[in-house]
Design a protein around this motif. Structure first.
Motif, PDB file in Angstrom:
ATOM      1  N   LYS A  44       0.846  -1.187   0.000  1.00 44.82           N
ATOM      2  CA  LYS A  44       0.000   0.000   0.000  1.00 44.82           C
ATOM      3  C   LYS A  44       0.887   1.244   0.000  1.00 44.82           C
ATOM      4  N   ILE A  45       0.409   2.263  -0.707  1.00 48.31           N
ATOM      5  CA  ILE A  45       1.077   3.563  -0.667  1.00 48.31           C
ATOM      6  C   ILE A  45       0.035   4.623  -0.360  1.00 48.31           C
ATOM      7  N   ASN A  46       0.498   5.733   0.185  1.00 48.26           N
ATOM      8  CA  ASN A  46      -0.354   6.879   0.438  1.00 48.26           C
ATOM      9  C   ASN A  46      -0.101   7.870  -0.696  1.00 48.26           C
ATOM     10  N   ARG A  47      -1.085   8.079  -1.541  1.00 50.97           N
ATOM     11  CA  ARG A  47      -0.921   8.927  -2.726  1.00 50.97           C
ATOM     12  C   ARG A  47      -0.509  10.340  -2.364  1.00 50.97           C
ATOM     13  N   SER A  48      -1.006  10.848  -1.223  1.00 55.28           N
ATOM     14  CA  SER A  48      -0.670  12.224  -0.851  1.00 55.28           C
ATOM     15  C   SER A  48       0.797  12.361  -0.432  1.00 55.28           C
ATOM     16  N   ASP A  49       1.444  11.265   0.002  1.00 57.45           N
ATOM     17  CA  ASP A  49       2.884  11.301   0.292  1.00 57.45           C
ATOM     18  C   ASP A  49       3.689  11.681  -0.941  1.00 57.45           C
ATOM     19  N   PHE A  50       3.137  11.403  -2.122  1.00 57.30           N
ATOM     20  CA  PHE A  50       3.834  11.657  -3.380  1.00 57.30           C
ATOM     21  C   PHE A  50       3.252  12.857  -4.142  1.00 57.30           C
ATOM     22  N   GLY A  51       2.319  13.558  -3.526  1.00 57.70           N
ATOM     23  CA  GLY A  51       1.733  14.734  -4.176  1.00 57.70           C
ATOM     24  C   GLY A  51       0.829  14.381  -5.339  1.00 57.70           C
ATOM     25  N   ILE A  52       0.178  13.226  -5.272  1.00 53.91           N
ATOM     26  CA  ILE A  52      -0.713  12.798  -6.344  1.00 53.91           C
ATOM     27  C   ILE A  52      -2.150  13.151  -5.972  1.00 53.91           C
ATOM     28  N   GLY A  53      -2.771  13.996  -6.758  1.00 51.36           N
ATOM     29  CA  GLY A  53      -4.177  14.338  -6.554  1.00 51.36           C
ATOM     30  C   GLY A  53      -4.433  15.429  -5.535  1.00 51.36           C
ATOM     31  N   GLY A  54      -3.403  16.001  -4.967  1.00 53.28           N
ATOM     32  CA  GLY A  54      -3.574  17.106  -4.016  1.00 53.28           C
ATOM     33  C   GLY A  54      -4.469  16.731  -2.844  1.00 53.28           C
ATOM     34  N   LYS A  55      -5.228  17.714  -2.359  1.00 56.16           N
ATOM     35  CA  LYS A  55      -6.134  17.495  -1.220  1.00 56.16           C
ATOM     36  C   LYS A  55      -7.511  17.113  -1.744  1.00 56.16           C
ATOM     37  N   ASN A  56      -7.557  16.019  -2.423  1.00 53.56           N
ATOM     38  CA  ASN A  56      -8.764  15.530  -3.063  1.00 53.56           C
ATOM     39  C   ASN A  56      -9.648  14.836  -2.030  1.00 53.56           C
ATOM     40  N   MET A  57     -10.851  15.335  -1.820  1.00 49.21           N
ATOM     41  CA  MET A  57     -11.754  14.786  -0.808  1.00 49.21           C
ATOM     42  C   MET A  57     -12.500  13.529  -1.286  1.00 49.21           C
ATOM     43  N   ILE A  58     -12.596  13.321  -2.599  1.00 47.89           N
ATOM     44  CA  ILE A  58     -13.355  12.170  -3.089  1.00 47.89           C
ATOM     45  C   ILE A  58     -12.471  10.966  -3.419  1.00 47.89           C
ATOM     46  N   LEU A  59     -11.156  11.174  -3.404  1.00 52.14           N
ATOM     47  CA  LEU A  59     -10.207  10.114  -3.715  1.00 52.14           C
ATOM     48  C   LEU A  59      -9.530   9.662  -2.430  1.00 52.14           C
ATOM     49  N   ALA A  60      -9.569   8.354  -2.165  1.00 46.46           N
ATOM     50  CA  ALA A  60      -8.922   7.824  -0.965  1.00 46.46           C
ATOM     51  C   ALA A  60      -7.432   8.115  -0.992  1.00 46.46           C
ATOM     52  N   ASP A  61      -6.827   8.204   0.184  1.00 44.98           N
ATOM     53  CA  ASP A  61      -5.381   8.417   0.256  1.00 44.98           C
ATOM     54  C   ASP A  61      -4.618   7.135  -0.041  1.00 44.98           C
ATOM     55  N   GLU A  62      -5.153   6.000   0.381  1.00 43.59           N
ATOM     56  CA  GLU A  62      -4.427   4.740   0.272  1.00 43.59           C
ATOM     57  C   GLU A  62      -4.751   4.001  -1.022  1.00 43.59           C
ATOM     58  N   ALA A  63      -3.693   3.579  -1.700  1.00 40.72           N
ATOM     59  CA  ALA A  63      -3.830   2.763  -2.916  1.00 40.72           C
ATOM     60  C   ALA A  63      -3.079   1.460  -2.691  1.00 40.72           C
ATOM     61  N   THR A  64      -3.630   0.387  -3.213  1.00 36.40           N
ATOM     62  CA  THR A  64      -2.968  -0.915  -3.154  1.00 36.40           C
ATOM     63  C   THR A  64      -2.332  -1.194  -4.503  1.00 36.40           C
ATOM     64  N   VAL A  65      -1.059  -1.574  -4.480  1.00 43.87           N
ATOM     65  CA  VAL A  65      -0.307  -1.875  -5.697  1.00 43.87           C
ATOM     66  C   VAL A  65       0.073  -3.353  -5.662  1.00 43.87           C
ATOM     67  N   VAL A  66      -0.166  -4.045  -6.769  1.00 40.60           N
ATOM     68  CA  VAL A  66       0.190  -5.461  -6.893  1.00 40.60           C
ATOM     69  C   VAL A  66       1.165  -5.594  -8.060  1.00 40.60           C
ATOM     70  N   VAL A  67       2.286  -6.277  -7.801  1.00 40.06           N
ATOM     71  CA  VAL A  67       3.303  -6.486  -8.833  1.00 40.06           C
ATOM     72  C   VAL A  67       3.529  -7.986  -8.974  1.00 40.06           C
ATOM     73  N   ASN A  68       3.367  -8.482 -10.192  1.00 43.28           N
ATOM     74  CA  ASN A  68       3.654  -9.879 -10.527  1.00 43.28           C
ATOM     75  C   ASN A  68       4.630  -9.861 -11.701  1.00 43.28           C
ATOM     76  N   THR A  69       5.804 -10.425 -11.475  1.00 39.35           N
ATOM     77  CA  THR A  69       6.844 -10.378 -12.488  1.00 39.35           C
ATOM     78  C   THR A  69       7.511 -11.732 -12.630  1.00 39.35           C
ATOM     79  N   GLU A  70       7.706 -12.137 -13.866  1.00 42.19           N
ATOM     80  CA  GLU A  70       8.438 -13.378 -14.166  1.00 42.19           C
ATOM     81  C   GLU A  70       9.694 -12.996 -14.935  1.00 42.19           C
ATOM     82  N   ILE A  71      10.824 -13.569 -14.525  1.00 40.75           N
ATOM     83  CA  ILE A  71      12.079 -13.298 -15.217  1.00 40.75           C
ATOM     84  C   ILE A  71      12.720 -14.604 -15.644  1.00 40.75           C
ATOM     85  N   SER A  72      13.529 -14.512 -16.674  1.00 40.34           N
ATOM     86  CA  SER A  72      14.349 -15.650 -17.034  1.00 40.34           C
ATOM     87  C   SER A  72      15.769 -15.271 -16.650  1.00 40.34           C
ATOM     88  N   LYS A  73      16.431 -16.209 -16.008  1.00 38.51           N
ATOM     89  CA  LYS A  73      17.756 -15.913 -15.470  1.00 38.51           C
ATOM     90  C   LYS A  73      18.839 -16.422 -16.401  1.00 38.51           C
TER      91      LYS A  73
END
Length: 178
Positions: free
Chosen positions: A149-178
């Motif tokens: 989870k990240i707090n969007r306002s920590d990064f200055g995303i969306g300013g003081k937006n009252m209708i947008l939640a502060d917390e966003a969930t990020v999911v990363v799935n990555t496959e690599i070949s070594k």
């Protein structure tokens, strides 16, 4: 004299091999996010992950993950919203084209479970974020799956937006070949 040259050559080869980077190729990647907007979950994704992954479960102190994604690749399946998210009010992709993540340290929890401390940079603001993830190897393929989870306002995303939640969930799935 020949023995010294031979010894020096062997040392040079060993040192070079010890510091050689193992090249990885990303074969699949999915980066998604979810945030509430007007109380309704809004989903999206980023594409174009580029990364230098040198993860060694047996040597976490020398492991490195440095990754970036093109901020303008944001996609919420709504062109008007995507255009707005790319603007100065949100990601400001013209000035800050990349979102980056760079490892600071790793800890082994149990089995395939790890936690990484990462410096995440969005819009020139960097925050240290703990990212729990799994790492599995099968032959010459390795898979990373993590969610944080990240707090969007920590990064200055969306300013003081009252209708947008502060917390966003990020999911990363990555496959690599070594």
């Amino acid at each position: 004299m020949m023995k010294r040259i031979y010894t020096a050559a062997i040392l040079a080869i060993l040192v070079t091999n010890a510091f050689a980077q193992v090249k990885t190729t990303i074969t699949k990647s999915v980066i998604t996010f979810k945030i509430k907007n007007l109380g309704i979950n809004t989903n999206g994704n980023f594409s174009g992950l580029q990364a230098d992954i040198q993860f060694k479960p047996t040597n976490l102190t020398s492991s490195i993950i440095a990754a970036s994604v093109d901020a303008s690749s944001i996609n919420t399946d709504n062109n008007m919203r995507d255009t707005h998210l790319k603007s100065d009010d949100y990601f400001n992709v013209t000035t800050y084209p990349k979102i980056t993540l760079k490892s600071v340290s790793f800890k082994h929890k149990s089995g395939d479970n790890y936690t990484g401390s990462f410096n995440v940079t969005i819009k020139d603001k960097t925050k240290l974020i703990e990212v729990p993830f799994t790492y599995t190897e099968t032959g010459s393929t390795a898979v990373f799956n993590g969610s944080f989870k990240i707090n969007r306002s920590d990064f200055g995303i969306g300013g003081k937006n009252m209708i947008l939640a502060d917390e966003a969930t990020v999911v990363v799935n990555t496959e690599i070949s070594k």
